[in-house]
Scaffold this motif. Sequence first.
Motif, PDB file in Angstrom:
ATOM      1  N   LEU A  36       5.455   6.771   7.080  1.00 47.03           N
ATOM      2  CA  LEU A  36       4.126   7.099   7.603  1.00 47.03           C
ATOM      3  C   LEU A  36       3.756   8.577   7.462  1.00 47.03           C
ATOM      4  N   PRO A  37       4.695   9.519   7.602  1.00 48.22           N
ATOM      5  CA  PRO A  37       4.298  10.930   7.422  1.00 48.22           C
ATOM      6  C   PRO A  37       3.782  11.244   6.022  1.00 48.22           C
ATOM      7  N   ALA A  38       4.045  10.372   5.055  1.00 50.53           N
ATOM      8  CA  ALA A  38       3.562  10.615   3.695  1.00 50.53           C
ATOM      9  C   ALA A  38       2.121  10.171   3.503  1.00 50.53           C
ATOM     10  N   LEU A  39       1.561   9.478   4.471  1.00 52.84           N
ATOM     11  CA  LEU A  39       0.211   8.932   4.326  1.00 52.84           C
ATOM     12  C   LEU A  39      -0.803   9.850   4.981  1.00 52.84           C
ATOM     13  N   GLU A  40      -1.800  10.238   4.218  1.00 57.52           N
ATOM     14  CA  GLU A  40      -2.815  11.143   4.741  1.00 57.52           C
ATOM     15  C   GLU A  40      -3.856  10.405   5.575  1.00 57.52           C
ATOM     16  N   SER A  41      -4.162   9.172   5.210  1.00 62.71           N
ATOM     17  CA  SER A  41      -5.176   8.407   5.926  1.00 62.71           C
ATOM     18  C   SER A  41      -4.816   6.932   5.861  1.00 62.71           C
ATOM     19  N   VAL A  42      -4.926   6.253   6.991  1.00 62.86           N
ATOM     20  CA  VAL A  42      -4.663   4.811   7.037  1.00 62.86           C
ATOM     21  C   VAL A  42      -5.873   4.148   7.679  1.00 62.86           C
ATOM     22  N   GLN A  43      -6.739   3.608   6.846  1.00 68.54           N
ATOM     23  CA  GLN A  43      -7.941   2.935   7.321  1.00 68.54           C
ATOM     24  C   GLN A  43      -7.869   1.425   7.148  1.00 68.54           C
ATOM     25  N   HIS A  44      -7.151   0.976   6.128  1.00 68.51           N
ATOM     26  CA  HIS A  44      -7.064  -0.454   5.845  1.00 68.51           C
ATOM     27  C   HIS A  44      -5.596  -0.852   5.696  1.00 68.51           C
ATOM     28  N   CYS A  67      -0.003  -6.603  -5.448  1.00 73.33           N
ATOM     29  CA  CYS A  67       0.042  -5.504  -4.481  1.00 73.33           C
ATOM     30  C   CYS A  67      -0.272  -4.177  -5.164  1.00 73.33           C
ATOM     31  N   SER A  68       0.261  -3.990  -6.359  1.00 70.15           N
ATOM     32  CA  SER A  68       0.058  -2.725  -7.057  1.00 70.15           C
ATOM     33  C   SER A  68      -1.407  -2.489  -7.377  1.00 70.15           C
ATOM     34  N   THR A  69      -2.162  -3.545  -7.642  1.00 69.50           N
ATOM     35  CA  THR A  69      -3.578  -3.386  -7.958  1.00 69.50           C
ATOM     36  C   THR A  69      -4.418  -3.161  -6.706  1.00 69.50           C
ATOM     37  N   MET A  70      -3.880  -3.519  -5.536  1.00 74.23           N
ATOM     38  CA  MET A  70      -4.649  -3.429  -4.296  1.00 74.23           C
ATOM     39  C   MET A  70      -4.211  -2.272  -3.413  1.00 74.23           C
ATOM     40  N   LEU A  71      -3.153  -1.575  -3.824  1.00 72.23           N
ATOM     41  CA  LEU A  71      -2.694  -0.434  -3.044  1.00 72.23           C
ATOM     42  C   LEU A  71      -3.540   0.787  -3.372  1.00 72.23           C
ATOM     43  N   ALA A  72      -4.017   1.475  -2.344  1.00 75.51           N
ATOM     44  CA  ALA A  72      -4.798   2.690  -2.546  1.00 75.51           C
ATOM     45  C   ALA A  72      -3.958   3.739  -3.274  1.00 75.51           C
ATOM     46  N   ASP A  73      -4.621   4.667  -3.930  1.00 75.13           N
ATOM     47  CA  ASP A  73      -3.916   5.672  -4.729  1.00 75.13           C
ATOM     48  C   ASP A  73      -2.856   6.409  -3.927  1.00 75.13           C
ATOM     49  N   GLN A  74      -3.146   6.731  -2.680  1.00 75.25           N
ATOM     50  CA  GLN A  74      -2.202   7.460  -1.825  1.00 75.25           C
ATOM     51  C   GLN A  74      -1.553   6.540  -0.803  1.00 75.25           C
ATOM     52  N   GLY A  75      -1.562   5.230  -1.061  1.00 79.68           N
ATOM     53  CA  GLY A  75      -1.048   4.268  -0.103  1.00 79.68           C
ATOM     54  C   GLY A  75       0.443   4.003  -0.248  1.00 79.68           C
ATOM     55  N   MET A  76       0.952   3.106   0.606  1.00 81.46           N
ATOM     56  CA  MET A  76       2.371   2.776   0.615  1.00 81.46           C
ATOM     57  C   MET A  76       2.565   1.278   0.825  1.00 81.46           C
ATOM     58  N   LEU A  77       3.457   0.704   0.049  1.00 77.82           N
ATOM     59  CA  LEU A  77       3.928  -0.662   0.228  1.00 77.82           C
ATOM     60  C   LEU A  77       5.299  -0.609   0.879  1.00 77.82           C
ATOM     61  N   SER A  78       5.504  -1.380   1.948  1.00 75.46           N
ATOM     62  CA  SER A  78       6.791  -1.401   2.638  1.00 75.46           C
ATOM     63  C   SER A  78       7.233  -2.842   2.802  1.00 75.46           C
ATOM     64  N   CYS A  79       8.477  -3.130   2.363  1.00 74.88           N
ATOM     65  CA  CYS A  79       8.984  -4.500   2.381  1.00 74.88           C
ATOM     66  C   CYS A  79      10.302  -4.581   3.133  1.00 74.88           C
ATOM     67  N   ASP A  90      -4.400   1.025   2.397  1.00 79.42           N
ATOM     68  CA  ASP A  90      -3.615   2.250   2.509  1.00 79.42           C
ATOM     69  C   ASP A  90      -2.172   1.940   2.884  1.00 79.42           C
ATOM     70  N   LEU A  91      -1.950   0.818   3.541  1.00 79.66           N
ATOM     71  CA  LEU A  91      -0.616   0.427   3.985  1.00 79.66           C
ATOM     72  C   LEU A  91      -0.480  -1.084   3.850  1.00 79.66           C
ATOM     73  N   ILE A  92       0.533  -1.519   3.105  1.00 82.24           N
ATOM     74  CA  ILE A  92       0.838  -2.939   2.959  1.00 82.24           C
ATOM     75  C   ILE A  92       2.248  -3.160   3.490  1.00 82.24           C
ATOM     76  N   LEU A 139      10.352   1.161   0.294  1.00 85.59           N
ATOM     77  CA  LEU A 139       9.016   1.743   0.373  1.00 85.59           C
ATOM     78  C   LEU A 139       8.604   2.111  -1.041  1.00 85.59           C
ATOM     79  N   ALA A 140       7.369   1.807  -1.404  1.00 88.38           N
ATOM     80  CA  ALA A 140       6.924   2.068  -2.770  1.00 88.38           C
ATOM     81  C   ALA A 140       5.540   2.704  -2.762  1.00 88.38           C
ATOM     82  N   PHE A 141       5.326   3.581  -3.756  1.00 84.71           N
ATOM     83  CA  PHE A 141       4.082   4.328  -3.890  1.00 84.71           C
ATOM     84  C   PHE A 141       3.599   4.223  -5.335  1.00 84.71           C
ATOM     85  N   ARG A 142       2.297   4.365  -5.513  1.00 81.24           N
ATOM     86  CA  ARG A 142       1.748   4.322  -6.872  1.00 81.24           C
ATOM     87  C   ARG A 142       2.235   5.514  -7.696  1.00 81.24           C
TER      88      ARG A 142
END
Length: 268
Positions: free
Chosen positions: A61-69, A164-176, A139-141, A214-217
């Motif tokens: 979470l500290p890596a995310l600048e904004s989490v709206q969706h 998931c990769s197509t729907m993740l925001a540019d600065q978002g994070m996928l966590s599994c 922003d977060l999946i 955790l994965a990022f674009r």
Amino acid sequence: MDTANGELLHREEWNDHLIEIIASDGLRSLFFASRFLQSCMSVNHPERLQLSYTRYMLLGLPALESVQHILIIGIGAGSLIHYCHHHYPESVIDAVDSSPRIITLARQYFMLPEDDRIRIHCADGLAFLEEAAAGRHYDLILVDAFDHEGMAENIYSSPFFRRCSTMLADQGMLSCNLWSGDDHLLGTIRQSIAAYLDGHIFVSVPDRDNAVILAFRQPVPWDRFIRSREEWLELEARFDLDFRTMLKVARNESRSLLQRLFPVFPWS
């Protein structure tokens, strides 16, 4: 009715699978097949994450600048929904589960929050991404899709992670959340994610059979984890998570990737 582990609130067979809900010491727990603890919630503080793997899912979470969706695949007892709803009060949450019965039990026994910011979907996770969520960006999946047999095959799959990769925001994070008992399967899942997302953190959760990826674009934004002690204390109080301890675990497991950056971290 009392059991050795507490008070049995509910037991049923659903699609030939045993589901139990047990109360003990102010907690309610959801079990599959009497053995697999799926979720645990504090009745008085449902926003607090009781299981360590759920906390590790959020160490980025500290890596995310904004989490709206936010998108949550796998509702269970709703622990991640409670947490995100509490800590991101302006976010919109899509929560998806393929089992109508699990959703009903989350509502009846685990105070599943529902308001105009939370959209509950009874659907297959992959089908949801391909149809209902088409065109959305998150922003977060968070992916925690398990049943009594383990990880849901169609969720922990290459087609799912591609979507998931197509729907993740540019600065978002996928966590599994992953079940680490099958090294070959874990390797396949990690390869599938790496095929579509450039940055990864893999952590084996201490004292559990879970692992988290955790994965990022883009490459992992490690610079966002370089903070002063005061900043870490503020973040840990805000999110009720011990980020520094979890990051130490991540550092030890991924030392070859992080050795250039972590020596300058203010751990003390």
